[in-house]
Design a protein around this motif. Structure first.
Motif: not given
Length: 478
Positions: A404-420, A422-433
């Motif tokens: 799940f975290a790996e998909r956040l790191l690439r701003n996976d569209r399908d994964t982000l649709r499960l959330l309300c 996304n604090p990084f709409p312009d590009g994927p984050p460098a780190h997730v914790r």
């Protein structure tokens, strides 16, 4: 055979069938809108990998014949269409045999989905929907009176559902025996609703009355389902009221609504129903099929019934691969404190003490302290529910949290649709914790002063910062 049918229950059957069709509709919508990120071919727990590890014998279904995301979507949206047709009463316009096939179709489709759903579909209400849907196949339509045997099997299902839930409580946690569990439950339940704060703030004597009423409804009232009318109707009515209380106090997917639908089938509506529509005697083949289904269900009931009587009672378990007869239960233990996993990201490539972390927002689970919990049930937010289990123990999240975290790191569209959010709409984050916080409902004064529904305290790290993979450098040209 006069004993085979119950003429006065035509409206009970009609209410049950339309209610079940509505639950099917929600279930198929939940599957259609969430599957790609969770179990799709490129999802967190892909179906193709599961199919390679399991066999027809352990998990039969349509996807044994073929799997692709397109085919899964076709199955789910076909289920939506069938549910709408049943909700509109199409089964009443068909011959008896065709109506039975129409009811069998969503059962087969949803069984196929559950068989490949893995942990995302490991909830008791999945089996409950399948067991109820199987019995619905044999209820017939307006051409014939409702078969008595199937109506009794629905009561047997309701009995196991409620009595099993009552037993698992008094056996599992002393706070149920002391009538104190609901002093914690409204705050610590998997997904609070918009009224949960108010339920939590009820006086302690009211919480004790809630717990006592729960024991009465689950441990005593179920036996009254097998008594003559109108006592059986009154027992079912008490169960409906209890379930409506749960609907108001939290989000439990379609569990409460499906329980209400099953209970309504035990109500004798004849004083309100008027004369039944013109009906013919059931054909011999129909009687034989119903009797065979009844014998099968009773034979498969042995292990679930034995489970009710053992001190080692388990809950929400299927004893056969088709989920025909199951055991149920909920909240055998109650959490005394609410832990939440908060997932955060940063676009800074180098982490330091001043790194700014921004939180991802989930649709249903608590996150932002000033956000009032939302109402989503009967819709099921599968990721949000699993986040609650993850906070209880990292073992629940071991198979899926890192993917799940790996998909956040690439701003996976399908994964982000499960959330309300996304604090990084312009590009994927460098780190997730991910970090664990202790959440508590605020008091009335604090709510008025701050506007916060929750206060939270940092507890521990859940997942240390994970960096976005660096793409491989192309080889230098000679």
């Amino acid at each position: 055979m006069e004993w085979f049918t119950a003429d006065g229950y035509w409206l009970s059957r009609l209410v049950f069938q339309r209610g079940l069709a509505a639950v099917y509709l929600v279930a198929f919508l939940s599957a259609a809108l969430q599957f790609r990120a969770l179990i799709g071919a490129r999802g967190i727990l892909p179906v193709p990998g599961l199919l390679r590890r399991t066999s027809w014998r352990t998990a039969p279904g349509l996807f044994r014949l073929h799997y692709s995301d397109r085919f899964f979507a076709a199955v789910a949206w076909t289920g939506v269409a069938l549910s709408l047709a049943l909700l509109a009463g199409l089964d009443g316009c068909l011959p008896l045999w065709a109506a039975m096939l129409l009811w069998a179709a969503p059962w087969v489709l949803y069984l196929s989905i559950v068989q490949v759903g893995q942990i995302w579909y490991g909830f008791g209400w999945e089996s409950l929907l399948l067991e109820t849907g199987f019995l619905a196949v044999f209820l017939g339509n307006a051409d014939t009176s409702a078969p008595v045997l199937v109506l009794w099997l629905l009561r047997w299902l309701l009995f196991r559902l409620e009595f099993g839930a009552g037993l698992i409580k008094v056996r599992g946690d002393e706070c149920w025996r002391k009538l104190t569990c609901l002093e914690f439950h409204h705050e610590t339940q998997p997904m609070p609703g918009p009224l949960s704060w108010f339920f939590h703030r009820l006086p302690k004597p009211v919480h004790r009355a809630e717990a006592a009423a729960n024991h009465l409804t689950q441990l005593v009232v179920p036996f009254l389902l097998f008594t003559p009318q109108p006592v059986a109707s009154a027992a079912a009515g008490l169960m409906v009221l209890t379930q409506l209380w749960l609907v108001l106090s939290g989000n439990f997917a379609w569990l409460n609504w499906l329980t209400i639908v099953i209970a309504l089938a035990a109500v004798d509506w004849s004083p309100l129903a008027g004369p039944p529509p013109a009906q013919t005697d059931p054909p011999l083949w129909y009687e034989a099929v119903v009797l065979a289904a009844g014998v099968l269900v009773l034979a498969l009931s042995y292990r679930p019934a034995r489970n009710l009587l053992t001190r080692r009672q388990v809950m929400n378990r299927s004893f056969d691969p088709l989920h025909l007869v199951n055991t149920y239960g909920a909240f055998g233990s109650i959490s005394r404190m609410r832990l939440e996993v908060v997932v955060e990201g940063t676009d800074e490539t180098v982490i330091h003490e001043g790194t700014r972390w921004r939180a991802y927002g989930f649709r249903g689970k608590p996150g932002d302290p000033d956000r009032l919990p939302r109402q989503f049930a009967p819709y099921h937010l599968r990721l949000d529910w699993m986040m609650w289990f993850a906070a209880l123990s990292p073992a629940y999240a071991r198979p899926w949290f890192r993917p799940f975290a790996e998909r956040l790191l690439r701003n996976d569209r399908d994964t982000l649709r499960l959330l309300c959010h996304n604090p990084f709409p312009d590009g994927p984050p460098a780190h997730v914790r991910a970090r664990v916080f202790h959440y508590e409902f605020t008091g009335p004064r604090e709510l008025r002063a701050t506007g916060h529904w929750w206060r939270r305290t940092y507890v521990r790290d859940f997942m240390r910062p994970m960096a976005r993979p660096v793409p491989p450098r192309p080889p230098d040209r000679p």
